[in-house]
Enzyme design. Structure first.
Site, mmCIF file in Angstrom:
data_model
loop_
_atom_site.group_PDB
_atom_site.id
_atom_site.type_symbol
_atom_site.label_atom_id
_atom_site.label_comp_id
_atom_site.label_asym_id
_atom_site.label_seq_id
_atom_site.Cartn_x
_atom_site.Cartn_y
_atom_site.Cartn_z
ATOM 1 C CG ASN A 1 24.006 5.400 1.323
ATOM 2 O OD1 ASN A 1 24.798 5.408 0.390
ATOM 3 N ND2 ASN A 1 22.972 4.571 1.383
ATOM 4 N N PRO A 35 13.010 -3.557 2.194
ATOM 5 C CG PRO A 35 12.518 -4.179 0.012
ATOM 6 C CD PRO A 35 12.345 -3.071 0.992
ATOM 7 C CG ASP A 74 19.916 -0.342 6.411
ATOM 8 O OD1 ASP A 74 19.903 -1.394 5.761
ATOM 9 O OD2 ASP A 74 20.970 0.234 6.752
HETATM 10 O O1 C5P Z 1 23.336 -2.545 5.510
HETATM 11 P P1 C5P Z 1 24.148 -3.779 5.779
HETATM 12 O O2 C5P Z 1 25.459 -3.486 6.428
HETATM 13 O O3 C5P Z 1 23.363 -4.862 6.444
HETATM 14 O O4 C5P Z 1 24.559 -4.336 4.328
HETATM 15 C C1 C5P Z 1 25.193 -5.580 4.166
HETATM 16 C C2 C5P Z 1 24.828 -6.162 2.810
HETATM 17 O O5 C5P Z 1 23.424 -6.240 2.699
HETATM 18 C C3 C5P Z 1 25.305 -5.352 1.612
HETATM 19 O O6 C5P Z 1 25.715 -6.269 0.620
HETATM 20 C C4 C5P Z 1 24.064 -4.584 1.187
HETATM 21 O O7 C5P Z 1 24.080 -4.322 -0.202
HETATM 22 C C5 C5P Z 1 22.958 -5.554 1.557
HETATM 23 N N1 C5P Z 1 21.677 -4.920 1.927
HETATM 24 C C6 C5P Z 1 20.549 -5.233 1.210
HETATM 25 N N2 C5P Z 1 19.350 -4.687 1.543
HETATM 26 C C7 C5P Z 1 19.231 -3.849 2.583
HETATM 27 C C8 C5P Z 1 20.375 -3.524 3.345
HETATM 28 C C9 C5P Z 1 21.580 -4.074 2.967
HETATM 29 O O8 C5P Z 1 20.654 -6.018 0.248
HETATM 30 N N3 C5P Z 1 18.058 -3.347 2.895
#
Ligand code: C5P
Length: 401
Positions: free
Chosen positions: A214, A309, A283
């Site tokens: 990204n 994860p 993700d």
């Molecule tokens: O991708 P998302 O919008 O769910 O991200 C929200 C929070 O979760 C962010 O702080 C991101 O760093 C974290 N996150 C994570 N592991 C992932 C996806 C997101 O720790 N696989």
């Protein structure tokens, strides 16, 4: 409300790194900061008052001005009281020794004593000079006074053709430190705290050259690391591939994939007081990985994916109650509702929801806007500002629960 003008006084010592101060003065001026400059006598051997006067749009001061009987008030008192933040760059062994002993024999050292503002010190000298017992003793002695904020010296090629310690911090780091202290007025409310930050985007490779990723550049994480450092924290920054230099004094841990980021974050979690997950984690990852670069004709028409994860959710499961865990939610459209869901579903203490579909905010920008939400039910809008300013707002809210 009209924001008060920010005033920065820069004292330039006699070292070759003086030329880098031009960039500091010019950048601060362009950012709307009022800048005044004092040059020591030896600084003028390297750089002229005219250069700094032109860049700061104000006469630059030397010892000649100090002794002129034309001021209505003593110049050092006026300048000392005027400054919100004082920077001395480059700090030479000579000025360092004088400050350590409270001596005042020129305009610069008199002004330091006539001022109560926080002082940022950016030493620069030859490695042998920097490592002298007397210099190090003066340095440690000076730093006992919390008014003085030390910038570490870097290792690198010095003007004497030696490679070693003693290189002055680079202008962007000095500028960021100044901007931090203009926000905090020098308070060190994170002393003794360990802050663990994730930054940037992760990459999930399909073969040695292609990946799912990204556009995150890690600038928000870098700003958080600088802000925490400038408030006195010990900072560990786990970051995806990045193109910027790390602030000296930050422990930087490079990673590529989400799995690597997770294992580094879990490794440093036990000692952390605050964990800020600002990384944009990819993700999903390709189910298959090819050790060899796939030929164009062998690329699959559709890619089988699997989840990586959820790092922050795992951190939430492992953390102790005293540890604060903060996530980010980069969103398009409605930013509050999905952020609130993530706050609860991922069991976070706070989340920062920021739009990525607006001009001059989100991925890659130097600026950002956001809404801070926490489990106490606070929802605080952070108006558009630099990422560094936003990082300070976030720490202000977290420390003020
Ligand atoms: O991708 P998302 O919008 O769910 O991200 C929200 C929070 O979760 C962010 O702080 C991101 O760093 C974290 N996150 C994570 N592991 C992932 C996806 C997101 O720790 N696989």
């Amino acid at each position: 409300m009209v924001e008060a003008t920010k005033r920065v006084l820069i004292g330039v010592g006699g070292g070759i790194a003086a030329y880098k101060v031009c960039e500091v003065v010019s950048t601060l001026f362009k950012a709307g900061v009022e800048v005044r400059v004092i040059l020591t006598r030896s600084a003028q051997e390297f750089i002229t008052p005219l250069t700094l006067a032109t860049l700061s749009r104000h006469p630059a001061y030397t010892d000649e001005h100090f002794w002129q009987p034309t001021h209505s008030r003593p110049l050092h008192i006026d300048l000392g009281e005027w400054a919100d933040v004082f920077v001395i760059a480059p700090l030479t062994a000579n000025t360092l020794a004088k400050l350590a002993y409270g001596m005042a024999d020129n305009l610069l050292t008199n002004t330091v004593l006539a001022s109560k503002s926080p002082v940022i010190l950016a030493p620069a000298m030859n490695t042998d000079m920097w490592e002298q017992v007397a210099v190090q003793r003066n340095w440690q002695h000076l730093l006992l006074d919390s008014r003085y904020h030390a910038m570490n010296t870097a290792s690198g090629l010095l003007a004497c053709d030696r490679v070693g310690a003693g290189r002055m911090a680079e202008p962007p780091e000095i500028i960021a430190y100044v901007q931090s202290l203009l926000h905090t007025a020098g308070k060190r409310d994170l002393v003794g705290k360990q802050v663990l930050i994730s930054a940037g985007g992760t990459r999930e490779y399909l073969d040695p050259v292609r990946f799912i990723g990204n556009p995150s550049t890690g600038k928000m994480g870098l700003a958080l690391a600088r802000a925490a450092l400038h408030r006195g924290a010990s900072v560990t920054l786990v970051h995806g591939p990045a193109s910027w230099d790390f602030p000296l004094g930050v422990q930087a841990i490079p990673v590529v994939s989400a799995a690597q980021m997770q294992s580094s974050m879990l490794k440093f979690l036990p000692n952390a007081d605050m964990i800020v997950m600002s990384a944009a984690v990819a993700d999903v990852k390709p189910r298959e990985y090819s050790q060899q670069k796939l030929a164009k004709r062998s690329l699959p028409e559709s890619l089988a994916l699997e989840q990586v994860p959820d790092i922050v959710a795992e951190l939430a499961r492992c953390k102790q109650p005293h540890q604060q865990l903060i996530g980010f939610a980069a969103q398009t459209g409605d930013i509050v509702k999905p952020a609130l869901e993530k706050l609860h579903n991922k069991n976070l203490d706070a989340i920062i929801a920021n739009p990525i579909d607006e001009a001059d905010s989100g991925f890659g920008s130097d600026n950002n806007k956001a809404i801070f939400l926490d489990k106490q039910g606070r929802q605080i809008a952070i108006q558009p500002c630099s990422k560094l300013e936003m990082a300070h707002h976030i720490f202000d809210f977290l420390l003020n629960t």
